[in-house]
Design a protein around this motif. Structure first.
Motif, short mmCIF file in Angstrom:
data_model
loop_
_atom_site.label_atom_id
_atom_site.label_comp_id
_atom_site.label_asym_id
_atom_site.label_seq_id
_atom_site.Cartn_x
_atom_site.Cartn_y
_atom_site.Cartn_z
N UNK A 219 0.82 -1.21 0.00
CA UNK A 219 0.00 0.00 0.00
C UNK A 219 0.86 1.26 0.00
N UNK A 220 1.97 1.24 0.72
CA UNK A 220 2.86 2.41 0.70
C UNK A 220 3.49 2.57 -0.68
N UNK A 221 3.87 1.45 -1.29
CA UNK A 221 4.43 1.50 -2.65
C UNK A 221 3.40 2.07 -3.62
N UNK A 222 2.15 1.62 -3.52
CA UNK A 222 1.08 2.11 -4.39
C UNK A 222 0.89 3.61 -4.21
N UNK A 223 0.86 4.07 -2.97
CA UNK A 223 0.70 5.50 -2.71
C UNK A 223 1.86 6.29 -3.31
#
Length: 277
Positions: A219-223
């Protein structure tokens, strides 16, 4: 074939890394080294692309064939060599560095790092360019030689694992392929379950693997991917903030503004004024 190059100390003394001695051996069964503790004052990297050889560590003879390598830190005892019947094709390098990479930190702590790597990861073209530059050495080549060494080390870091590692290379490749798809299609309404399904793992297993390999949660990578695209749209288009949010996968512009400010320190409109054309 036995090719090797010795480079003079660079004229510029502040490169973060620099090769000192490098070579490429094929069909050279006599290749064998035994160096006492403290003899070699540089890192020593060997990558095997064919044939067979060995390295000794703590009295154990470790077979080293295609897709395997070893890296010794400064001053370490070293004993290794080619198999006399099936001599290895080995590309090797002695180098110095002032940078801190996880790969080098592990080497320094263990007095020797033995690993598997992906022979198709693009390491050969990097080393071939280093050989060409070394063949016709000029001081003007120094920045490129330093940059190529850094590229080699970071590529190796991303495409290798300890011989007894817990994450096989095929799994690393699977996670990185998934990360590339997420990056290209970051506007999609991704969920952890959808990302895990794309990679072929359960959500729990995918989360653990992704964090270990990519250094951050999915999720951090996606953000991060969404914010990179949003910044480009803000500075290169006249889309409204709401339109930028919609085109980068944020369901609500208010949430986009909140996340953007948290990550960048300024709201989207201020970022556009500061960096837009």
């Amino acid at each position: 074939m036995k090719k090797q190059w010795v480079l003079p100390a660079p004229a510029y003394m502040h490169y973060v890394c620099y090769p000192e001695f490098l070579g490429h051996y094929t069909d050279f069964p006599q290749h064998a080294e035994r160096r006492s503790e403290g003899f070699l004052n540089s890192y020593n990297l060997h990558l095997v692309f064919g044939g067979e050889g060995y390295v000794f560590q703590d009295g154990e003879r470790i077979p080293i064939g295609r897709g395997r390598g070893f890296l010794f830190p400064k001053g370490a005892y070293q004993q290794y060599g080619s198999d006399p019947v099936q001599p290895w094709e080995v590309r090797w390098m002695h180098f110095g560095t002032s940078i801190s990479l996880p790969l080098l930190e592990e080497v320094d702590q263990s007095r020797g790092y033995f690993f598997a790597f992906d022979p198709e990861a693009g390491l050969i073209p990097v080393m071939e360019e280093m050989y060409r530059l070394s063949d016709s050495y000029a001081t003007s080549s120094e920045p490129r030689l330093s940059a190529l060494l850094y590229e080699l080390l970071t590529t190796l870091l991303q495409n290798s694992e300890p011989l007894h590692g817990s994450v096989p290379l095929e799994i690393r490749h699977s996670i990185r392929r998934t990360a590339d798809i997420i990056h290209r299609e970051c506007e999609r309404p991704w969920t952890l379950e959808a990302m895990a399904r794309l990679a072929g793992y359960s959500s729990y297993h995918f989360l653990r693997l992704f964090r270990a390999i990519m250094g951050k949660t999915p999720n951090r990578y996606l953000t991060d991917c969404r914010l990179v695209r949003a910044k480009l749209l803000l500075v290169s288009t006249e889309l409204s903030v709401a339109q930028v949010a919609a085109q980068t996968g944020f369901q609500q512009s208010s949430y986009f503004i909140k996340v953007f400010k948290q990550m960048e320190g300024i709201p989207p409109n201020q970022y556009r004024r500061a960096f837009g054309l």
